[in-house]
Scaffold this motif. Structure first.
Motif, PDB file in Angstrom:
ATOM      1  N   LEU A   2      -8.243   5.615   4.934  1.00 23.94           N
ATOM      2  CA  LEU A   2      -7.671   4.341   5.306  1.00 23.94           C
ATOM      3  C   LEU A   2      -6.825   3.774   4.176  1.00 23.94           C
ATOM      4  O   LEU A   2      -7.111   3.992   2.994  1.00 23.94           O
ATOM      5  N   LEU A   3      -5.786   3.042   4.558  1.00 20.69           N
ATOM      6  CA  LEU A   3      -4.942   2.392   3.573  1.00 20.69           C
ATOM      7  C   LEU A   3      -5.740   1.283   2.898  1.00 20.69           C
ATOM      8  O   LEU A   3      -6.396   0.475   3.545  1.00 20.69           O
ATOM      9  N   THR A  44      -2.583  13.023  -2.553  1.00 18.51           N
ATOM     10  CA  THR A  44      -2.731  11.651  -2.069  1.00 18.51           C
ATOM     11  C   THR A  44      -3.550  10.833  -3.058  1.00 18.51           C
ATOM     12  O   THR A  44      -4.626  11.246  -3.481  1.00 18.51           O
ATOM     13  N   GLY A  45      -3.031   9.663  -3.442  1.00 18.57           N
ATOM     14  CA  GLY A  45      -3.767   8.790  -4.343  1.00 18.57           C
ATOM     15  C   GLY A  45      -4.946   8.132  -3.657  1.00 18.57           C
ATOM     16  O   GLY A  45      -5.017   8.054  -2.422  1.00 18.57           O
ATOM     17  N   SER A  46      -5.866   7.605  -4.447  1.00 16.72           N
ATOM     18  CA  SER A  46      -7.105   7.069  -3.889  1.00 16.72           C
ATOM     19  C   SER A  46      -6.899   5.777  -3.112  1.00 16.72           C
ATOM     20  O   SER A  46      -7.800   5.349  -2.383  1.00 16.72           O
ATOM     21  N   LEU A  47      -5.708   5.144  -3.219  1.00 17.82           N
ATOM     22  CA  LEU A  47      -5.438   3.943  -2.436  1.00 17.82           C
ATOM     23  C   LEU A  47      -5.020   4.268  -1.007  1.00 17.82           C
ATOM     24  O   LEU A  47      -4.770   3.365  -0.215  1.00 17.82           O
ATOM     25  N   PRO A 281      17.416   7.895 -14.481  1.00 18.31           N
ATOM     26  CA  PRO A 281      17.449   6.665 -15.288  1.00 18.31           C
ATOM     27  C   PRO A 281      17.548   5.414 -14.422  1.00 18.31           C
ATOM     28  O   PRO A 281      18.366   5.333 -13.509  1.00 18.31           O
ATOM     29  N   GLY A 282      16.694   4.463 -14.713  1.00 19.95           N
ATOM     30  CA  GLY A 282      16.702   3.200 -13.995  1.00 19.95           C
ATOM     31  C   GLY A 282      16.158   3.250 -12.590  1.00 19.95           C
ATOM     32  O   GLY A 282      16.144   2.221 -11.893  1.00 19.95           O
ATOM     33  N   ARG A 283      15.672   4.428 -12.136  1.00 17.43           N
ATOM     34  CA  ARG A 283      15.178   4.545 -10.761  1.00 17.43           C
ATOM     35  C   ARG A 283      13.857   5.308 -10.642  1.00 17.43           C
ATOM     36  O   ARG A 283      13.265   5.335  -9.564  1.00 17.43           O
ATOM     37  N   SER A 284      13.392   5.928 -11.712  1.00 12.87           N
ATOM     38  CA  SER A 284      12.085   6.595 -11.693  1.00 12.87           C
ATOM     39  C   SER A 284      11.070   5.722 -12.417  1.00 12.87           C
ATOM     40  O   SER A 284      11.373   5.109 -13.443  1.00 12.87           O
ATOM     41  N   ILE A 285       9.868   5.674 -11.871  1.00 14.39           N
ATOM     42  CA  ILE A 285       8.807   4.869 -12.466  1.00 14.39           C
ATOM     43  C   ILE A 285       7.550   5.718 -12.620  1.00 14.39           C
ATOM     44  O   ILE A 285       7.243   6.562 -11.763  1.00 14.39           O
ATOM     45  N   ALA A 286       6.849   5.524 -13.726  1.00 18.52           N
ATOM     46  CA  ALA A 286       5.548   6.145 -13.926  1.00 18.52           C
ATOM     47  C   ALA A 286       4.475   5.193 -13.421  1.00 18.52           C
ATOM     48  O   ALA A 286       4.517   3.993 -13.705  1.00 18.52           O
ATOM     49  N   VAL A 287       3.515   5.728 -12.665  1.00 14.56           N
ATOM     50  CA  VAL A 287       2.439   4.934 -12.071  1.00 14.56           C
ATOM     51  C   VAL A 287       1.099   5.601 -12.353  1.00 14.56           C
ATOM     52  O   VAL A 287       1.033   6.712 -12.906  1.00 14.56           O
ATOM     53  N   ASP A 288       0.043   4.942 -11.972  1.00 18.02           N
ATOM     54  CA  ASP A 288      -1.298   5.503 -12.075  1.00 18.02           C
ATOM     55  C   ASP A 288      -1.459   6.534 -10.960  1.00 18.02           C
ATOM     56  O   ASP A 288      -1.638   6.174  -9.793  1.00 18.02           O
ATOM     57  N   ARG A 289      -1.428   7.809 -11.321  1.00 21.55           N
ATOM     58  CA  ARG A 289      -1.436   8.859 -10.298  1.00 21.55           C
ATOM     59  C   ARG A 289      -2.787   9.008  -9.617  1.00 21.55           C
ATOM     60  O   ARG A 289      -2.867   9.614  -8.538  1.00 21.55           O
ATOM     61  N   LEU A 290      -3.844   8.480 -10.199  1.00 21.52           N
ATOM     62  CA  LEU A 290      -5.134   8.520  -9.517  1.00 21.52           C
ATOM     63  C   LEU A 290      -5.146   7.567  -8.326  1.00 21.52           C
ATOM     64  O   LEU A 290      -5.832   7.808  -7.336  1.00 21.52           O
ATOM     65  N   LEU A 291      -4.366   6.492  -8.418  1.00 17.48           N
ATOM     66  CA  LEU A 291      -4.325   5.489  -7.355  1.00 17.48           C
ATOM     67  C   LEU A 291      -3.179   5.724  -6.382  1.00 17.48           C
ATOM     68  O   LEU A 291      -3.335   5.573  -5.171  1.00 17.48           O
ATOM     69  N   HIS A 292      -2.023   6.066  -6.909  1.00 13.63           N
ATOM     70  CA  HIS A 292      -0.810   6.148  -6.096  1.00 13.63           C
ATOM     71  C   HIS A 292      -0.407   7.592  -5.819  1.00 13.63           C
ATOM     72  O   HIS A 292      -0.840   8.527  -6.510  1.00 13.63           O
ATOM     73  N   THR A 293       0.451   7.759  -4.830  1.00  9.92           N
ATOM     74  CA  THR A 293       0.955   9.065  -4.433  1.00  9.92           C
ATOM     75  C   THR A 293       2.387   9.216  -4.939  1.00  9.92           C
ATOM     76  O   THR A 293       3.226   8.344  -4.682  1.00  9.92           O
ATOM     77  N   PHE A 294       2.652  10.301  -5.664  1.00  9.25           N
ATOM     78  CA  PHE A 294       4.015  10.536  -6.133  1.00  9.25           C
ATOM     79  C   PHE A 294       4.983  10.554  -4.945  1.00  9.25           C
ATOM     80  O   PHE A 294       4.640  11.011  -3.844  1.00  9.25           O
ATOM     81  N   GLY A 295       6.195  10.084  -5.194  1.00 11.44           N
ATOM     82  CA  GLY A 295       7.193   9.982  -4.148  1.00 11.44           C
ATOM     83  C   GLY A 295       7.248   8.618  -3.500  1.00 11.44           C
ATOM     84  O   GLY A 295       8.211   8.293  -2.802  1.00 11.44           O
TER      85      GLY A 295
END
Length: 369
Positions: A2-3, A44-47, A281-295
């Motif tokens: 679930l989301l 898939t991230g845990s969120l 540049p200016g459009r890629s972001i690093a996130v918490d990969r355990l929580l979020h899904t790349f892309g």
């Protein structure tokens, strides 16, 4: 899956500056991920943003060579629904910092001037997980040193820079300034200008595994720089003023990074990062990969941040990297690009921000704003 309730659906009209942003470069970054997932889908991230839910958007993105800004915006509006991300820990807003790809002069051999090395991955460094973790080894450690007696914690920064790996031939590039070497470790990649005029890229290969401890926090705790004034620029200035204390401060960060060489296929793009695509540049972001899904696309609203172009930051970014300091649902690291100008931007990014995740519309159906 679930989301998560961390995502609160809103309308595109609720996104400040959405229509004013030029979504073209964000679409191009997303399209690179669309081709990458044909080789291996993202986890898939845990969120709960299911990676499979991106399939329709990815399939359509692969059919376009490029899209202009208006068509790019329509693409994202067609496939996604925006959700305000609730920050972890009860904070009112999220937080963004910046990162970049440094450039520096280097040599493949040590010289009188260039004498501080970058190291390749040692043969005795092994990946550790629950399957091979020995009893008693710090559960944080994802790497360890293989010895005849078993796996032990790997050498830390101070031990390595005092010679723990000497004589193994792991040094493959030499730089003039140990502070430059350290910030290449922090950024995880660099472009090196070699004596023959060529430019070589180095990128992350592995790390010693210990916890990261930034020099900014160390200097603030020592009363050397007020915490509110800590930036990459202020840290560098302090080191220039106190060259004899560089080792004292940097060795308190026990984490150490090993590198490998990588091609510079497109000079306009950054290194290939955790999502296995070159950063935009200016459009890629690093996130918490355990929580979020790349892309995942994120629309970031940071009114106090003006380092990118001199106007309040309201941009669509694509999640394509991660980092050990990037922890939490509304925490991100903005990729500023390569070289000194990008470093000037990245070094001062430290701002509260609101995160709007663009979630595949199929996952938000029935949860209208």
């Amino acid at each position: 899956m679930l989301l998560s309730s961390a995502f609160r659906p809103v309308s595109f009209d609720a996104l400040p500056g959405w229509r004013e942003d030029d979504h073209r470069l964000a679409f191009e970054a997303f399209r690179r991920s669309a081709f990458r997932v044909l080789e291996r889908p993202y986890r898939t991230g845990s969120l709960g943003v299911d990676s499979a839910a991106f399939d329709l958007a990815y399939a359509e993105a692969r059919t376009f060579a490029t899209l202009d800004g208006s068509a790019s915006r329509s693409f994202f509006e067609r496939h996604f629904s925006p959700c305000l991300v609730t920050p972890s820990g009860g904070a009112d807003h999220g937080f963004v910092t910046g990162f970049y790809e440094p450039e520096a002069d280097a040599s493949p051999v040590r010289t009188g001037k260039l004498r501080f090395p970058l190291y390749g991955r040692p043969a005795d460094l092994v990946d550790i997980d629950d399957a091979n973790r020995p009893k008693g080894l710090d559960p944080y450690l994802a790497f360890a040193r293989k010895t005849p007696e078993g796996f032990v914690e790997y050498y830390d920064r101070g031990e390595i820079e005092r010679g723990a790996l000497a004589g193994r031939g792991l040094e493959f590039a030499w730089l003039e300034d140990p502070v430059d070497v350290f910030f290449i470790h922090v950024q995880g990649a660099a472009r090196l200008r070699m004596p023959d005029g060529s430019v070589r890229r180095v990128t992350y290969a592995a790390k010693s595994g210990q916890r990261f401890s930034g020099p900014g926090r160390t200097l603030a705790d020592l009363g050397e720089i007020p915490l509110a004034d800590v930036t990459m620029q202020s840290i560098r200035a302090w080191f220039r003023a106190h060259p004899k204390r560089v080792d004292e401060i940097l060795w308190q960060n026990r984490s150490f990074i090993f590198f490998r060489e990588a091609a510079v296929d497109d000079p306009a793009l950054g290194p290939v990062a955790a999502a296995k695509v070159p950063l935009t540049p200016g459009r890629s972001i690093a996130v918490d990969r355990l929580l979020h899904t790349f892309g995942t696309p994120f629309f970031i609203v940071a009114p106090e941040l003006t380092a990118f172009g001199g106007i309040p930051f309201r941009r669509l970014m694509i999640a394509q990297d991660t980092g050990s300091a990037i922890v939490g649902a509304a925490r991100g690291d903005l990729f500023a690009g390569s070289g000194d100008a990008a470093g000037e931007i990245a070094g001062v990014v430290k701002s509260v921000a609101d995160f709007y995740a663009l979630v595949p519309a199929s996952l938000v159906a029935g949860h209208a704003p």
